[in-house]
Design an enzyme around this catalytic site. Structure first.
Site, mmCIF file in Angstrom:
data_model
loop_
_atom_site.group_PDB
_atom_site.id
_atom_site.type_symbol
_atom_site.label_atom_id
_atom_site.label_comp_id
_atom_site.label_asym_id
_atom_site.label_seq_id
_atom_site.Cartn_x
_atom_site.Cartn_y
_atom_site.Cartn_z
ATOM 1 N N ASP A 61 0.817 -1.212 0.000
ATOM 2 C CA ASP A 61 0.000 0.000 0.000
ATOM 3 C C ASP A 61 0.855 1.269 0.000
ATOM 4 O O ASP A 61 0.395 2.337 0.381
ATOM 5 C CB ASP A 61 -0.952 0.001 1.206
ATOM 6 C CG ASP A 61 -0.205 -0.121 2.527
ATOM 7 O OD1 ASP A 61 1.032 -0.342 2.497
ATOM 8 O OD2 ASP A 61 -0.841 0.006 3.583
ATOM 9 N N HIS A 108 23.549 3.822 -17.774
ATOM 10 C CA HIS A 108 22.485 4.188 -16.840
ATOM 11 C C HIS A 108 22.581 3.328 -15.576
ATOM 12 O O HIS A 108 21.587 2.799 -15.078
ATOM 13 C CB HIS A 108 21.103 4.091 -17.495
ATOM 14 C CG HIS A 108 20.803 5.273 -18.368
ATOM 15 N ND1 HIS A 108 19.651 5.400 -19.092
ATOM 16 C CD2 HIS A 108 21.508 6.385 -18.627
ATOM 17 C CE1 HIS A 108 19.670 6.555 -19.760
ATOM 18 N NE2 HIS A 108 20.792 7.160 -19.504
ATOM 19 N N ASP A 126 25.924 11.327 -12.904
ATOM 20 C CA ASP A 126 24.946 11.917 -13.820
ATOM 21 C C ASP A 126 23.701 12.172 -12.983
ATOM 22 O O ASP A 126 22.985 11.232 -12.624
ATOM 23 C CB ASP A 126 24.671 10.936 -14.972
ATOM 24 C CG ASP A 126 23.707 11.498 -16.011
ATOM 25 O OD1 ASP A 126 23.005 12.486 -15.742
ATOM 26 O OD2 ASP A 126 23.640 10.905 -17.122
ATOM 27 N N ASP A 155 20.149 18.353 -16.221
ATOM 28 C CA ASP A 155 20.753 17.046 -16.514
ATOM 29 C C ASP A 155 22.258 17.253 -16.669
ATOM 30 O O ASP A 155 22.709 17.762 -17.688
ATOM 31 C CB ASP A 155 20.114 16.504 -17.815
ATOM 32 C CG ASP A 155 20.581 15.106 -18.164
ATOM 33 O OD1 ASP A 155 21.319 14.506 -17.373
ATOM 34 O OD2 ASP A 155 20.197 14.617 -19.251
ATOM 35 N N HIS A 206 26.418 6.060 -27.622
ATOM 36 C CA HIS A 206 25.151 6.784 -27.481
ATOM 37 C C HIS A 206 25.207 8.098 -28.244
ATOM 38 O O HIS A 206 26.265 8.489 -28.747
ATOM 39 C CB HIS A 206 24.787 6.997 -26.006
ATOM 40 C CG HIS A 206 25.800 7.766 -25.194
ATOM 41 N ND1 HIS A 206 25.927 9.138 -25.273
ATOM 42 C CD2 HIS A 206 26.715 7.348 -24.275
ATOM 43 C CE1 HIS A 206 26.876 9.529 -24.423
ATOM 44 N NE2 HIS A 206 27.379 8.473 -23.815
ATOM 45 N N HIS A 228 20.101 15.353 -26.167
ATOM 46 C CA HIS A 228 18.646 15.224 -26.320
ATOM 47 C C HIS A 228 18.006 16.518 -25.854
ATOM 48 O O HIS A 228 18.605 17.274 -25.079
ATOM 49 C CB HIS A 228 18.122 14.029 -25.490
ATOM 50 C CG HIS A 228 18.589 14.024 -24.060
ATOM 51 N ND1 HIS A 228 17.983 14.777 -23.080
ATOM 52 C CD2 HIS A 228 19.630 13.409 -23.448
ATOM 53 C CE1 HIS A 228 18.614 14.601 -21.926
ATOM 54 N NE2 HIS A 228 19.633 13.786 -22.123
ATOM 55 N N HIS A 256 14.315 13.568 -20.999
ATOM 56 C CA HIS A 256 14.432 13.333 -22.442
ATOM 57 C C HIS A 256 13.172 13.979 -23.030
ATOM 58 O O HIS A 256 12.144 13.334 -23.173
ATOM 59 C CB HIS A 256 14.499 11.837 -22.758
ATOM 60 C CG HIS A 256 15.746 11.189 -22.188
ATOM 61 N ND1 HIS A 256 15.839 9.857 -21.919
ATOM 62 C CD2 HIS A 256 16.951 11.720 -21.849
ATOM 63 C CE1 HIS A 256 17.052 9.594 -21.419
ATOM 64 N NE2 HIS A 256 17.732 10.712 -21.366
ATOM 65 N N GLU A 272 26.587 15.747 -24.265
ATOM 66 C CA GLU A 272 27.081 14.758 -23.315
ATOM 67 C C GLU A 272 27.898 13.633 -23.948
ATOM 68 O O GLU A 272 27.518 12.465 -23.866
ATOM 69 C CB GLU A 272 25.918 14.163 -22.531
ATOM 70 C CG GLU A 272 24.738 13.677 -23.366
ATOM 71 C CD GLU A 272 23.628 13.105 -22.485
ATOM 72 O OE1 GLU A 272 23.925 12.198 -21.712
ATOM 73 O OE2 GLU A 272 22.484 13.586 -22.587
ATOM 74 N N TYR A 285 33.845 4.943 -22.858
ATOM 75 C CA TYR A 285 33.594 3.925 -21.838
ATOM 76 C C TYR A 285 34.412 2.677 -22.146
ATOM 77 O O TYR A 285 34.100 1.970 -23.111
ATOM 78 C CB TYR A 285 32.101 3.578 -21.807
ATOM 79 C CG TYR A 285 31.229 4.824 -21.746
ATOM 80 C CD1 TYR A 285 30.938 5.436 -20.528
ATOM 81 C CD2 TYR A 285 30.732 5.405 -22.927
ATOM 82 C CE1 TYR A 285 30.160 6.588 -20.483
ATOM 83 C CE2 TYR A 285 29.967 6.559 -22.881
ATOM 84 C CZ TYR A 285 29.683 7.151 -21.666
ATOM 85 O OH TYR A 285 28.930 8.298 -21.628
ATOM 86 N N ARG A 335 32.106 10.724 -18.877
ATOM 87 C CA ARG A 335 31.074 11.477 -19.608
ATOM 88 C C ARG A 335 31.052 12.878 -19.010
ATOM 89 O O ARG A 335 31.221 13.045 -17.786
ATOM 90 C CB ARG A 335 29.703 10.810 -19.484
ATOM 91 C CG ARG A 335 28.590 11.570 -20.190
ATOM 92 C CD ARG A 335 27.333 10.738 -20.468
ATOM 93 N NE ARG A 335 26.581 10.360 -19.275
ATOM 94 C CZ ARG A 335 26.517 9.146 -18.778
ATOM 95 N NH1 ARG A 335 27.193 8.141 -19.345
ATOM 96 N NH2 ARG A 335 25.795 8.882 -17.690
ATOM 97 N N GLU A 375 28.563 16.279 -19.267
ATOM 98 C CA GLU A 375 27.254 16.685 -19.811
ATOM 99 C C GLU A 375 26.843 18.058 -19.295
ATOM 100 O O GLU A 375 26.829 18.295 -18.080
ATOM 101 C CB GLU A 375 26.187 15.661 -19.401
ATOM 102 C CG GLU A 375 24.772 16.043 -19.821
ATOM 103 C CD GLU A 375 23.750 14.969 -19.523
ATOM 104 O OE1 GLU A 375 23.962 14.177 -18.583
ATOM 105 O OE2 GLU A 375 22.732 14.924 -20.233
HETATM 106 N N1 GLY Z 1 20.477 11.538 -17.391
HETATM 107 C C1 GLY Z 1 20.155 10.742 -18.489
HETATM 108 C C2 GLY Z 1 20.779 11.204 -19.715
HETATM 109 O O1 GLY Z 1 21.741 11.948 -19.668
HETATM 110 O O2 GLY Z 1 20.311 10.932 -20.784
HETATM 111 MN MN MN Z 2 21.250 13.665 -20.756
HETATM 112 MN MN MN Z 3 22.426 12.850 -17.839
#
Ligand code: GLY
Ligand code: MN
Ligand code: MN
Length: 461
Positions: free
Chosen positions: A58, A261, A278, A289, A369, A373, A380, A403, A407, A427, A429
């Site tokens: 619950d 992720h 991140d 982000d 990647h 975005h 996103h 970003e 890796y 990374r 970003e």
């Molecule tokens: N934080 C997720 C991305 O950078 O897409």
């Molecule tokens: Mn991002």
């Molecule tokens: Mn990110």
């Protein structure tokens, strides 16, 4: 107000100002009107709020409203439906909400109820969600097309499906009931793609808090720190400043930094390892982000520095490509070229030329990647990248993340990592507003130069 103290350069004394007021009702009304001008006169638009989600028995997950509902009405509580319909002389907005209920409110908190919704939200009419069936039926009967996103409420889906079925069964009943189910997302995503000043002030605030959160984590870093301890510094800072995370924080040390992720955040970061964080908060629904990567002990090794410099150069080149008229993927092209050339120079890619180095079989092994975005009410965010299959060009008011990363997962069994770089994930970003001049880096307060990072790390550990 909250400022950092400590042995930092002027640049890292970050003061978080007052939170901006939420987007005004006048602006929400303008959005409703703008959307209606795209609709046929006999259309009905339904915006259903997200359902609540069970976490255990619950206990529910903290509630996050649907971004379209926030965008049009600013209503952030569950079990609500907004209807935009043609009221004859003009378009009207009606909001169905949970009614006041003393017992329920005693358990879960006060509700605006119907009267509160009408008084304090930008709507023409409000009604109890208990009357949804009776209230929607005449609106469905009177429309010819219903704009609705299925899958959020069985109750509303059933009402819409019945109206469509009824109309298709009785084609003689001209003018009664919807003949078409239409998708409002293309219209909404076009509108949401360009940010207003008021939206940008939410995003700037989220970016400031998120920058400070990363600085706090840098200052708290030391060999042997647990990933969740750094996470607590990040998310504590979000909360301290009245925000909450926009997406689950990614805090990965060593090889965990190579999981894009990663979310376990339960490892320890060994002295000598990099940590990749991140994490970003949201303010009145608008996200930041940010990713930063740093050596947890405060000093990059030569190998870490070699990879970090390549990613940083790639990121700077990509940010420079965020200019009006450039295709949205210009940053990706710039980042890939810089990283491929950098890895060629290090002998990680065999080339023999840049074109070969850019292939999926070469750069693609270590950079898998996209470079960014759209960012806004969703991390996103909505917005078609390739309308008519052509890359969209940047316009003033768009916000995109930049970003790039590399890796070298030592855990990977499919490919042999270059030994020197095994276990390194980097990374970087930032969030970038397209302007009619220079790219405006909303997250510029978050350090990323090597000397800045090395001066900050561990100053509070
Ligand atoms: N934080 C997720 C991305 O950078 O897409
Ligand atoms: Mn991002
Ligand atoms: Mn990110």
């Amino acid at each position: 107000m909250f400022s950092l103290a400590g042995p930092m350069s002027e640049k890292h004394v970050l003061t978080i100002g007052e939170a901006p007021p939420p987007v005004s009702h006048a602006e929400l009304r303008e959005r409703q009107q703008a959307l209606m001008t795209h609709l046929p006169t006999d259309a009905l638009l339904l915006i259903v709020n997200n359902p609540e989600a069970i976490r255990s028995r619950d206990v529910e997950y903290p509630y996050r409203a649907n971004s379209d509902m926030l965008y049009l009405v600013g209503w952030d509580e569950p079990n609500a439906v907004a209807c935009l319909y043609n009221g004859g002389e003009c378009w009207k907005t009606r909001l169905y909400v949970p009614p006041r209920d003393v017992l329920a409110e005693t358990w879960t908190g006060l509700r605006p109820g119907v009267d509160g919704a009408l008084a304090d939200w930008p709507v023409d009419e409000a009604a109890s969600v208990d009357e949804l069936e009776d209230g929607l039926k005449p609106l469905l009967d009177a429309c010819r097309s219903v704009y609705h996103i299925r899958g959020l409420s069985d109750r509303v889906d059933t009402l819409v499906d019945s109206a469509l079925l009824e109309q298709s069964r009785d084609r003689q009943r001209k003018g009664s009931g919807p003949a078409d189910l239409c998708d409002p997302r293309p219209m909404l995503s076009e509108m949401r793609l360009i940010k207003s000043e008021s939206e940008l002030s939410q995003m700037r605030h989220a970016c400031q808090i998120s920058s400070l959160a990363h600085i706090e984590a840098m200052r708290g870093s030391t060999g042997g720190v647990a990933e969740y301890q750094l996470q607590s510094l990040i998310e504590g800072c979000f909360l301290w400043h009245g925000s909450r995370w926009a997406y689950p924080s990614i805090v990965g040390g060593g090889d965990n930094a190579t999981i894009l992720h990663y979310q376990d955040n339960d490892g320890t970061v060994a002295d000598g390892d990099l940590v990749l964080i991140d994490a970003g908060c949201e303010v009145n629904g608008y996200a930041a982000d940010i990713t930063r990567t740093w050596p947890v002990n405060g000093k990059f090794s030569d190998a870490q520095r070699e990879i970090y410099d390549i990613v940083l150069n790639a990121q700077l080149a990509a940010i420079d490509a965020c200019r009006v008229g450039n295709p949205y993927d210009a940053p990706h092209t710039a980042a890939r070229q810089t990283m491929a050339q950098g890895l060629l120079d290090l002998g990680v890619l065999e080339g023999p030329n840049l074109e070969e180095a850019l292939s999926v079989e070469q750069l693609g092994l270590w950079y898998m990647h996209n470079t960014g975005h759209w960012l806004g009410l969703d991390v996103h965010d909505v917005g078609v990248y390739r309308p008519d299959d052509e890359p969209r060009e940047f316009e003033v008011g768009m916000v995109i993340t930049v970003e790039p990363g590399l890796y070298f997962g030592a855990w990977r069994g499919d490919v042999e990592c270059p030994e020197r770089y095994a276990g390194i994930g980097v990374r970087i970003e930032d969030d970038v507003l397209i302007t009619d001049g220079e790219p405006d880096v909303l997250t510029a307060a978050c350090p990323k130069e090597v000397a800045e990072l090395e001066a900050l790390i561990g100053t509070n550990a």
